[in-house]
Design an enzyme around this catalytic site. Structure first.
Site, PDB file in Angstrom:
ATOM      1  N   SER A  95      -8.040  52.844  51.227  1.00 15.67           N
ATOM      2  CA  SER A  95      -7.847  53.612  52.449  1.00 15.67           C
ATOM      3  C   SER A  95      -9.207  53.948  53.070  1.00 15.67           C
ATOM      4  O   SER A  95      -9.924  53.063  53.503  1.00 15.67           O
ATOM      5  CB  SER A  95      -7.015  54.863  52.146  1.00 15.67           C
ATOM      6  OG  SER A  95      -6.521  55.442  53.334  1.00 15.67           O
TER       7      SER A  95
ATOM      8  N   ASP B  30       2.629  48.746  55.246  1.00 11.27           N
ATOM      9  CA  ASP B  30       1.846  49.987  55.210  1.00 11.27           C
ATOM     10  C   ASP B  30       2.354  50.945  56.285  1.00 11.27           C
ATOM     11  O   ASP B  30       2.398  50.608  57.462  1.00 11.27           O
ATOM     12  CB  ASP B  30       0.365  49.662  55.449  1.00 11.27           C
ATOM     13  CG  ASP B  30      -0.547  50.834  55.124  1.00 11.27           C
ATOM     14  OD1 ASP B  30      -0.116  51.990  55.281  1.00 11.27           O
ATOM     15  OD2 ASP B  30      -1.702  50.592  54.713  1.00 11.27           O
TER      16      ASP B  30
ATOM     17  N   HIS C  26       1.341  51.793  51.707  1.00 11.79           N
ATOM     18  CA  HIS C  26      -0.090  52.116  51.629  1.00 11.79           C
ATOM     19  C   HIS C  26      -0.605  52.006  50.202  1.00 11.79           C
ATOM     20  O   HIS C  26      -1.716  51.537  49.961  1.00 11.79           O
ATOM     21  CB  HIS C  26      -0.320  53.518  52.181  1.00 11.79           C
ATOM     22  CG  HIS C  26      -1.755  53.836  52.424  1.00 11.79           C
ATOM     23  ND1 HIS C  26      -2.560  53.084  53.242  1.00 11.79           N
ATOM     24  CD2 HIS C  26      -2.550  54.841  51.954  1.00 11.79           C
ATOM     25  CE1 HIS C  26      -3.773  53.599  53.276  1.00 11.79           C
ATOM     26  NE2 HIS C  26      -3.790  54.664  52.507  1.00 11.79           N
TER      27      HIS C  26
END
Length: 805
Positions: free
Chosen positions: A670, A743, A777
């Site tokens: 991330s 995601d 994610h």
């Protein structure tokens, strides 16, 4: 000429066909697996999830599988208002499989297995009844979700009712205070089939704006058209009801609606109900749809509306809504509501002497709400004490990133005594969380003994992290430590045991001992093991783990946890892999605080970068990459500070003779992936990078990212300068990018990785893009996490030099 044209077209067709074949083969690679010893650790059964009953005399151990097969994630789901909904069972998408539960009783030592239904699968962790005698749990079956209850002493279970649960907009059930009834969100009886999609649209989807300022995050899984609205309304609607676990008798509450919150008053004569209403929105998640909050009586009749909001897509960045917010029932009153309202229009940038006011409203709710007090900074809530009207009020100063907690009595709201006053980043002085007592009427208040409050403290310091149980004096601020983790261990307070405060339940672990729960006597120091979990990967026990501390050239202290292979020999220079995630701080002192410990047991799970150590790499986990400065402008030097922090880690470990600095890789997830791409673009310190689920072009997140307070049009140069996409031509060291195809995290659209890969490819760099089917994610399917590890090992071995043959 005709022959040349035919030849050209033939060659063109062959080229296009060949390209299609290569693209197809790239998209249809089979899942790979890392070495068998690593795969065996990933697939090993994890230790259960543990919850204590409200009477503090038993633990519930819930077995689960964190990495189900890809077939589980591949089940169809709908994207509705920021949610993922399985239409087959009208429930949120399941990404964890729960397989059973056991009750462990403290005094008798008896272990009770909960009887599971013959068909279906338990969904989520069961909920204890207030008296600790029963548990309730959901069970997914072929066409819905059922409600079951079980006796905690015998394990016998049964289904309640013939309805199906609906957890789309929140928890599907919870216990009432009598430990008999449950309040339930159920599928409305007689609901017809789901709306069918029309093949031929009735027209285009249209949005229009005219002058209003709406700076919202780049949310995903939003509603897109009228049909999505119909689906959201259909799957989100539920009927509230009460059902008795003893008799099975049900009572309907009100009419079906899109309920997002249900909160009963302490005397259970009223219920605070929040529900969505049209219009919906295509720009924000469901929590910002038009909505209202009402007070109902115990039969489901609305008697007062407290909140009535339209779509809230104009909330200032890092601001709050106008009107009532943070509604709660005040303990020790039958039915008193308390809430906050903004005095600054919800805008943190607006100058104001007072940010919020706190309001009160008493039953029967026919009078006007009265103002209790005003807060200088943003209201952050109350912690209520055992004395009526006594509480701890916390305010947040956004400009300084600062928390202040006051002790006050609502009978004299103008008299406030400061109890805590510290930076949000000051972990060394963080008092921790208050310990709570549950009163006989079900109210939760801070555990208290005279003027002393009990606090569960994290215990961070330069010496490491040693959790504590403290008593703090309300009047003087004096602190007394009742329990502290011993040297070279990590033992944390969980709860008081039984009816007095002579015993506590703790969770104990060390470098070599897996976490287990203990019953500890505070006076006689007696210890009784409550669980006996074992090391799931004993073959890795010999791996060395130590906290390392070093400094950045500008004087900011840094730290991280260094892992070395079990067969490491002093003097041996290993390839290094650094895993990090940047964090923001306002000053050097708090930025340099040590937030890692080497006294915890190390679990090797999922797709953890720690598995790199099994392949012979030195791994620096959670290397601190602090971005220090004024909260308004700290990202002006993001690149420089990130580069300097990473280089400082390499310099330090190189000075110890542990690493080969020509074989250093860096990675992150991330925001850590964003950092990784920046480090490769703006330094020559790394042989390769591994970036997972990142965002690389900040112009695609124009209204802020992380703690950035400016929008793109206020700081165009900064958005460009921190975007590695704009420097793709400078990324010459190999970069492995991994991203979930589904995601749903705001900002990290899958296209972020796709576009950076195309940019690197178009400018002659070296990169690999791995898109994981059905993953979000974070990656959950067993096949996915094993594949990620195989990719990471191969990339590091190819471009950082194999750590082992």
């Amino acid at each position: 000429m005709k022959i040349q044209k035919k030849l050209f077209h033939s060659l063109l067709l062959i080229t296009v066909f060949s390209h299609c074949l290569s693209e197809a083969s790239a998209q249809n690679n089979p899942y790979r697996r890392p070495p068998a010893d690593v795969a065996a650790i990933v697939e090993a059964k994890p230790t259960p999830q543990v919850s204590m009953n409200p009477t503090h005399d038993a633990l519930m151990l819930t077995d689960y599988n964190p990495n189900p097969g890809i077939a589980t994630l591949a089940q169809p789901f709908l994207k509705l208002g920021g949610l993922r909904v399985n239409p087959q069972i009208n429930a949120r998408q399941r990404i964890t499989e729960f397989t059973g539960a056991t009750i462990q009783w403290f005094q008798s030592g008896k272990s009770v297995s909960i009887e599971m239904p013959k068909t279906g699968r338990m969904a989520g962790i069961p909920a204890w009844s207030p008296d600790g005698k029963r548990i309730a749990f959901a069970v997914d079956v072929a066409d819905g979700v059922q409600l079951w209850v079980a006796d905690a002493q015998t394990g016998k279970s049964k289904r309640l009712g013939n309805f199906y649960l609906n957890d789309m907009l929140g928890t599907a059930f919870f216990w009432m205070e009598d430990s008999d009834r449950l309040c339930v969100r159920s599928i409305p009886a007689g609901r017809g089939p789901a709306p069918s999609a029309t093949v031929v649209p009735s027209g285009p989807s249209i949005e229009e704006t005219a002058g209003k300022v709406s700076q919202v995050m780049t949310y995903q899984d939003l509603l897109k058209n009228e049909h999505d609205e119909f689906l959201f309304d259909y799957y989100g609607a539920s009927q509230l009801l009460l059902i008795s676990a003893n008799s099975g008798k049900t009572q309907l509450l009100g009419s079906p609606g899109l309920f997002t919150a249900i909160d009963w008053s302490p005397d259970e004569r009223y219920v605070l109900v929040s529900q969505l209403r049209k219009p919906f929105s295509y720009r924000v998640q469901y929590s910002n749809f038009a909505r209202k909050t009402e007070i109902w009586d115990q039969n489901g009749k609305a008697i007062r509306t407290v909140v009535d909001l339209g779509v809230t897509d104009e909330i200032p960045r890092q601001g709050v809504v106008t009107g009532p917010r943070s509604l709660e029932w005040q303990p020790l009153y039958g039915a008193r509501l308390i809430w906050a309202e903004a005095l600054d229009g919800g805008d943190p940038k607006k100058k104001a002497d007072f940010r919020d006011k706190v309001m009160l409203l008493d039953a029967p709710f026919s009078a006007q709400a009265r103002e209790l007090l005003q807060t200088k900074y943003r209201y952050s809530g109350f912690e209520w004490l055992a004395e009526k009207d006594a509480g701890l009020l916390t305010e947040f100063d956004r400009d300084r990133r600062w928390f202040t907690t006051y002790f006050l009595n609502l009978q004299q709201p103008g008299k406030k005594d400061t109890l805590f006053d510290l930076s949000v980043n000051d972990d060394y002085n963080n008092p921790g969380n208050p310990v709570y007592d549950r009163l006989p009427n079900g109210d939760w208040v801070v555990a208290q003994e005279g003027e002393w409050l009990y606090y569960d403290a994290p215990g961070n310091s330069d010496a490491g992290q040693y959790p504590r149980l403290d008593k703090i004096n309300l009047k003087t601020g004096e602190k007394q430590t009742l329990f502290k983790s011993r040297d070279k261990t990590f033992e944390e307070f969980i709860a008081f045991a039984g009816k007095d405060r002579n015993q506590i339940v703790t969770r104990y672990q060390s470098k070599t001992e897996a976490p287990n729960f203990f019953l500890l006597g505070l006076k006689d120091q007696s210890r009784k093991a409550l669980t006996s979990f074992v090391d799931p990967a004993p073959q890795l026990t010999g791996i060395e783990k130590r906290v390392v501390k070093y400094n950045r050239p500008d004087g900011v202290p840094l730290s991280g946890t260094l892992y070395l292979p079990a067969d490491y020999k002093p003097g041996q220079k290993l390839p290094l892999f650094i895993w990090a995630y940047p964090l923001e701080y306002t000053d050097k002192n708090t930025a340099g605080q040590v937030r890692v410990t080497d006294n915890t047991f190390t679990f090797y799970r999922n797709d953890s970068p720690l598995f790199m150590v099994t392949q012979g790499y030195a791994v620096l986990m959670d290397a601190t990459i602090p971005i220090v400065g004024d909260p308004e402008t700290m990202n002006n030097t993001f690149r420089e500070q990130a580069t300097s922090s990473g280089r400082a880690a390499i310099d330090y470990l190189d000075s110890l003779g542990i690493i080969d600095r020509t074989k250093v890789g860096v990675g992150g997830h991330s925001y850590g992936a964003f950092m990784t791409a920046n480090l490769l673009a703006h330094s020559n310190d790394y042989a390769y990078g591994i970036a997972r689920s990142g965002a690389y072009n900040r112009t695609l997140t124009p209204f802020g990212f992380q703690s950035e307070r400016r929008n793109y049009w206020e700081a165009k140069d900064i958005y460009m300068n921190v975007s590695p996409f704009h420097f793709a031509d400078q990324i010459k060291k190999p970069l492995l990018m991994i991203h979930g195809e589904a995601d749903n995290n705001p900002g990290t659209f899958t296209v972020q990785s796709e576009r950076l890969y195309q940019a690197i490819k178009g400018t002659g760099g070296t990169a690999r893009l791995v898109l994981l089917p059905h993953e979000s994610h974070g990656y959950r399917a067993r096949e996915s996490v094993l594949h990620v590890l195989a990719e990471m090992f191969d990339w590091a071995g190819k471009y950082g030099g194999p750590a082992r043959p």
